[in-house]
Design a protein around this motif. Structure first.
Motif, mmCIF file in Angstrom:
data_model
loop_
_atom_site.group_PDB
_atom_site.id
_atom_site.type_symbol
_atom_site.label_atom_id
_atom_site.label_comp_id
_atom_site.label_asym_id
_atom_site.label_seq_id
_atom_site.Cartn_x
_atom_site.Cartn_y
_atom_site.Cartn_z
ATOM 1 N N SER A 47 1.252 -8.059 -0.508
ATOM 2 C CA SER A 47 1.621 -7.229 -1.016
ATOM 3 C C SER A 47 2.998 -6.279 -0.632
ATOM 4 C CB SER A 47 0.733 -5.644 -1.133
ATOM 5 O OG SER A 47 -0.655 -6.853 -1.620
ATOM 6 N N LEU A 50 -1.403 2.587 4.939
ATOM 7 C CA LEU A 50 -2.639 1.431 3.818
ATOM 8 C C LEU A 50 -3.772 2.079 3.622
ATOM 9 C CD1 LEU A 50 -1.164 -1.339 6.723
ATOM 10 C CD2 LEU A 50 -0.638 -0.380 3.981
ATOM 11 N N PRO A 94 3.662 0.613 0.764
ATOM 12 C CA PRO A 94 3.480 1.473 0.396
ATOM 13 C C PRO A 94 4.069 2.620 1.720
ATOM 14 C CG PRO A 94 1.589 0.542 1.185
ATOM 15 C CD PRO A 94 2.328 -0.156 1.560
ATOM 16 N N TRP A 117 1.037 -6.783 4.653
ATOM 17 C CA TRP A 117 -0.053 -5.820 4.312
ATOM 18 C C TRP A 117 -0.605 -6.883 2.807
ATOM 19 C CZ3 TRP A 117 0.550 -2.415 0.152
ATOM 20 C CH2 TRP A 117 -0.713 -1.827 -0.546
ATOM 21 N N SER A 118 -1.679 -6.986 2.310
ATOM 22 C CA SER A 118 -2.264 -6.860 0.983
ATOM 23 C C SER A 118 -3.185 -6.176 0.235
ATOM 24 C CB SER A 118 -3.138 -8.089 1.430
ATOM 25 O OG SER A 118 -3.595 -9.128 0.145
ATOM 26 N N ASP A 119 -3.191 -6.093 -1.175
ATOM 27 C CA ASP A 119 -4.417 -5.061 -1.258
ATOM 28 C C ASP A 119 -5.041 -5.377 -1.701
ATOM 29 O OD1 ASP A 119 -2.595 -3.266 -2.760
ATOM 30 O OD2 ASP A 119 -1.737 -4.341 -4.066
ATOM 31 N N GLY A 123 -7.043 -2.372 0.613
ATOM 32 C CA GLY A 123 -6.660 -3.706 1.481
ATOM 33 C C GLY A 123 -6.451 -4.436 3.129
#
Length: 164
Positions: free
Chosen positions: A59, A119, A80, A142-144, A122
């Motif tokens: 992500s 964060l 984010p 980072w991943s959702d 995820g």
């Protein structure tokens, strides 16, 4: 009707082989980008952009670099909102950056420290980067999705950071 074991499914073996080949291809691409980069900072930026571009389930990909005793956000692709500057200790990103290997957190929502860094859902993977000149940085992916990173992803991150 006979039951089939998971290992007897040739399509799974083929998918795993193709996935491994794809990772190796991306590592090769990153190595080439790094060789052609005009500076360490440019190599960091291009490596982050290439990783994000090649892996849709990533992500966001960010790089933090040492700035005195702090970590400063150098490059981010779709991360984010979060701090642009972190202390060199007392937070999970800096602690991982000072570590010796790649760390993977399967569910960041279970850790208030990661939530403070922006964060909230995820999973995250952080790889420390060290150069022979003594520079240090951290690659954050980072991943959702929870549990998004496999041992192959960790190996990919190790190879990328070794190339840097």
């Amino acid at each position: 009707m006979a039951l089939t074991r998971e290992d007897d499914k040739p399509w799974k073996t083929d998918l795993a082989r193709k996935s491994a080949q794809r990772r190796e291809q991306v590592v090769h691409e990153v190595e080439e980008v790094i060789k052609k980069a005009s500076s360490f900072e440019d190599a960091l930026k291009q490596a982050a952009e290439l990783l994000k571009k090649r892996f849709a389930r990533f992500s966001a990909v960010s790089v933090y670099v040492a700035d005195g005793e702090d970590l400063a956000l150098h490059t981010t692709v779709d991360r984010p909102s979060g701090p642009d500057r972190l202390g060199a200790g007392g937070n999970p990103l800096a602690d991982a950056a000072h570590g010796t290997g790649v760390i993977s957190v399967s569910d960041v929502s279970a850790s208030p420290a990661w939530v403070e860094l922006g964060l909230t859902v995820g999973s995250v993977m952080v790889a420390p980067i060290r150069t022979e000149a003594g520079l240090w940085a951290a690659l954050e992916v980072w991943s959702d999705f929870r549990d998004a990173f496999t041992s192959q992803d960790v190996k990919l991150a190790e190879k990328v950071t070794a190339a840097l």
